[in-house]
Design a protein around this motif. Sequence first.
Motif, PDB file in Angstrom:
ATOM      1  N   PHE A  93      22.337  29.977   2.509  1.00 16.74           N
ATOM      2  CA  PHE A  93      22.342  30.575   3.848  1.00 16.74           C
ATOM      3  C   PHE A  93      23.720  30.433   4.461  1.00 16.74           C
ATOM      4  O   PHE A  93      24.279  29.335   4.537  1.00 16.74           O
ATOM      5  N   GLY A  95      25.846  31.115   7.944  1.00 18.12           N
ATOM      6  CA  GLY A  95      25.661  31.409   9.364  1.00 18.12           C
ATOM      7  C   GLY A  95      26.701  30.732  10.218  1.00 18.12           C
ATOM      8  O   GLY A  95      27.584  30.019   9.728  1.00 18.12           O
ATOM      9  N   SER A 100      22.149  32.984  14.275  1.00 21.28           N
ATOM     10  CA  SER A 100      21.875  32.595  12.895  1.00 21.28           C
ATOM     11  C   SER A 100      21.106  31.281  12.822  1.00 21.28           C
ATOM     12  O   SER A 100      20.351  31.047  11.874  1.00 21.28           O
ATOM     13  N   CYS A 101      21.257  30.415  13.823  1.00 25.76           N
ATOM     14  CA  CYS A 101      20.509  29.149  13.841  1.00 25.76           C
ATOM     15  C   CYS A 101      19.005  29.399  13.870  1.00 25.76           C
ATOM     16  O   CYS A 101      18.232  28.695  13.202  1.00 25.76           O
ATOM     17  N   SER A 103      17.385  31.902  12.633  1.00 26.34           N
ATOM     18  CA  SER A 103      16.944  32.338  11.302  1.00 26.34           C
ATOM     19  C   SER A 103      16.877  31.168  10.339  1.00 26.34           C
ATOM     20  O   SER A 103      15.934  31.054   9.543  1.00 26.34           O
ATOM     21  N   LEU A 104      17.877  30.279  10.380  1.00 20.91           N
ATOM     22  CA  LEU A 104      17.865  29.124   9.491  1.00 20.91           C
ATOM     23  C   LEU A 104      16.674  28.218   9.792  1.00 20.91           C
ATOM     24  O   LEU A 104      15.997  27.732   8.876  1.00 20.91           O
ATOM     25  N   GLU A 105      16.393  27.993  11.068  1.00 18.77           N
ATOM     26  CA  GLU A 105      15.270  27.129  11.420  1.00 18.77           C
ATOM     27  C   GLU A 105      13.945  27.738  10.986  1.00 18.77           C
ATOM     28  O   GLU A 105      13.055  27.039  10.503  1.00 18.77           O
ATOM     29  N   HIS A 108      13.623  27.215   7.287  1.00 18.68           N
ATOM     30  CA  HIS A 108      13.284  25.836   6.961  1.00 18.68           C
ATOM     31  C   HIS A 108      11.807  25.551   7.233  1.00 18.68           C
ATOM     32  O   HIS A 108      11.140  24.864   6.446  1.00 18.68           O
ATOM     33  N   ILE A 121      17.168  25.225   0.348  1.00 17.29           N
ATOM     34  CA  ILE A 121      18.122  25.949   1.199  1.00 17.29           C
ATOM     35  C   ILE A 121      19.414  25.158   1.236  1.00 17.29           C
ATOM     36  O   ILE A 121      19.420  23.974   1.600  1.00 17.29           O
ATOM     37  N   VAL A 123      23.414  25.458   2.934  1.00 14.33           N
ATOM     38  CA  VAL A 123      24.004  26.126   4.095  1.00 14.33           C
ATOM     39  C   VAL A 123      25.524  26.155   3.964  1.00 14.33           C
ATOM     40  O   VAL A 123      26.161  25.120   3.722  1.00 14.33           O
ATOM     41  N   ILE A 143      25.639  26.113  13.762  1.00 19.12           N
ATOM     42  CA  ILE A 143      24.835  26.078  12.538  1.00 19.12           C
ATOM     43  C   ILE A 143      25.042  24.761  11.790  1.00 19.12           C
ATOM     44  O   ILE A 143      24.129  24.266  11.106  1.00 19.12           O
ATOM     45  N   ALA A 147      22.003  22.327  10.585  1.00 19.50           N
ATOM     46  CA  ALA A 147      21.823  21.986   9.168  1.00 19.50           C
ATOM     47  C   ALA A 147      21.835  20.477   8.967  1.00 19.50           C
ATOM     48  O   ALA A 147      21.070  19.934   8.155  1.00 19.50           O
TER      49      ALA A 147
END
Length: 495
Positions: A93, A95, A100-101, A103-105, A108, A121, A123, A143, A147
Amino acid sequence: MRPLLRQVAAAPFRSKPCHELLRTRELDALLLRSSNAPISQPAMRRPTQLSRICNGCRQIRQYSSNAATTTIPLKEEVKERKAKKSDPLRILFCGSDEFSCASLEALHQEHVRNPALIQSIDVVVRPGKRTGRGNKIIQHPPIRDLATRLGLPIHERDTFTGWDMPPHTNLIIAVSFGLFVPPRLLRAAQYGGLNIHPSLLPDLRGPAPLQHALLAGRTHTGISLQTLDDRAFDHGLILARTPPLPIPSDTNYAALLAYVTPLAAELLVQGLRDGAHVPPLEEAAEHGHGLEESKSQGQEVIEVPGKPENLLHAPKITKQDRQLRVSNLPYLWRRYRALGPLWFWARDRQGVRRRVIVDRVAGEDATLSDVALTFTLPADTSPGSEFSLDEKQKKTLVLDAAAYAAASGVGPSVPRLVAFEQDDAATSVNGRGISETANSAEQTHLVLWFPEGDSGVCYLGPYRIEMLKVEGDKARPAARALKDFLVSVELSEIE
């Protein structure tokens, strides 16, 4: 019997045991179609055959690849079958910001809930930037903090040159990253790359789609899930779109971003659940007409040259985009909501050119949309000399004064002029900025109106300006900030 077992094995079993599937209508119909002789009872319900069928079901994977016997699944089963074909995802990922945070969360959370879909994942983050006095403070992108909190492996990169992905990475997801993912990495990942973009692509390609949607006066926006193209940003295959999302008339960029951010994260995760990343990739056909008739509504539209369909481009926002010019003054409220504080060049009564920052705009009054924003007057060569208004300008001031007096929340107001410049090139002579405009025969002036009962604010056309800041000074109420710039125009003399 073996061809019949192959058809049974190819049927979508979901999670039911074989003897339950044999009692379904779909399988009954399949078996009836496979028989040459008319049968009045559903086939193979005799106990003596059940064990043979169950044994054959252990060979589902072997038989399901036989194209001659594979059945076409029902429409609602297509997405389910695609998701099952996906190998466990080992995601890289990429970001940077809050968009973008989210989407990452969401990824996860899906990893924790469904590790069979998302196995791991990693980052990629951009290096932090030095800020503050003496550049002693390193500010990392949001981000990175997320992460770290989630306990995910972090790779800090400002270029992909000479860098290899973590082993077994099979999907790259880039959201608001800013670096182009090279074809070398996209080819190395089994499923290539995905991106979430906050517009209804192909409209508003570029790094600032939400700001440009507001600048163009759009009434709707949307979100698109696309593949990462190996040649250009935002030119991938569009795999999914949201329906058009309404943009409230007075919303600003921050509020619009907060609105679409969780929806974008949801679209990304749902795309993975649906197997949108699994070949053969299917282009989304729905909601593909994002461009609205902005021109017909008298809106500021930025067209892409050579594009007959008039799709808008959304390039990066620059300092010059925030500069007020005669051409964009009619869209000041829209521009402020999209870009935040704006600025313009002005000359004080001593002839010194200064940058004035429009720090806070409170809104617009539609009943004042026809009042004059600027006057063009003969150039003022000597500070403090009187302005010479022509008859048309005098009549305009009288009519505008009546409009302000009748406007709710404004009341009787007095006009003031401010020398306004919009060219960027200026030289300095004895501490004074000298521009091309200053040497011309005419000078543009902003027409500002100050309500008699409110000493702080001013109006520029329909726009209520509350706070201004002269560069080098702190933000002040508009009337106080411009005290060295204002030139009086007495309405009593005009009347």
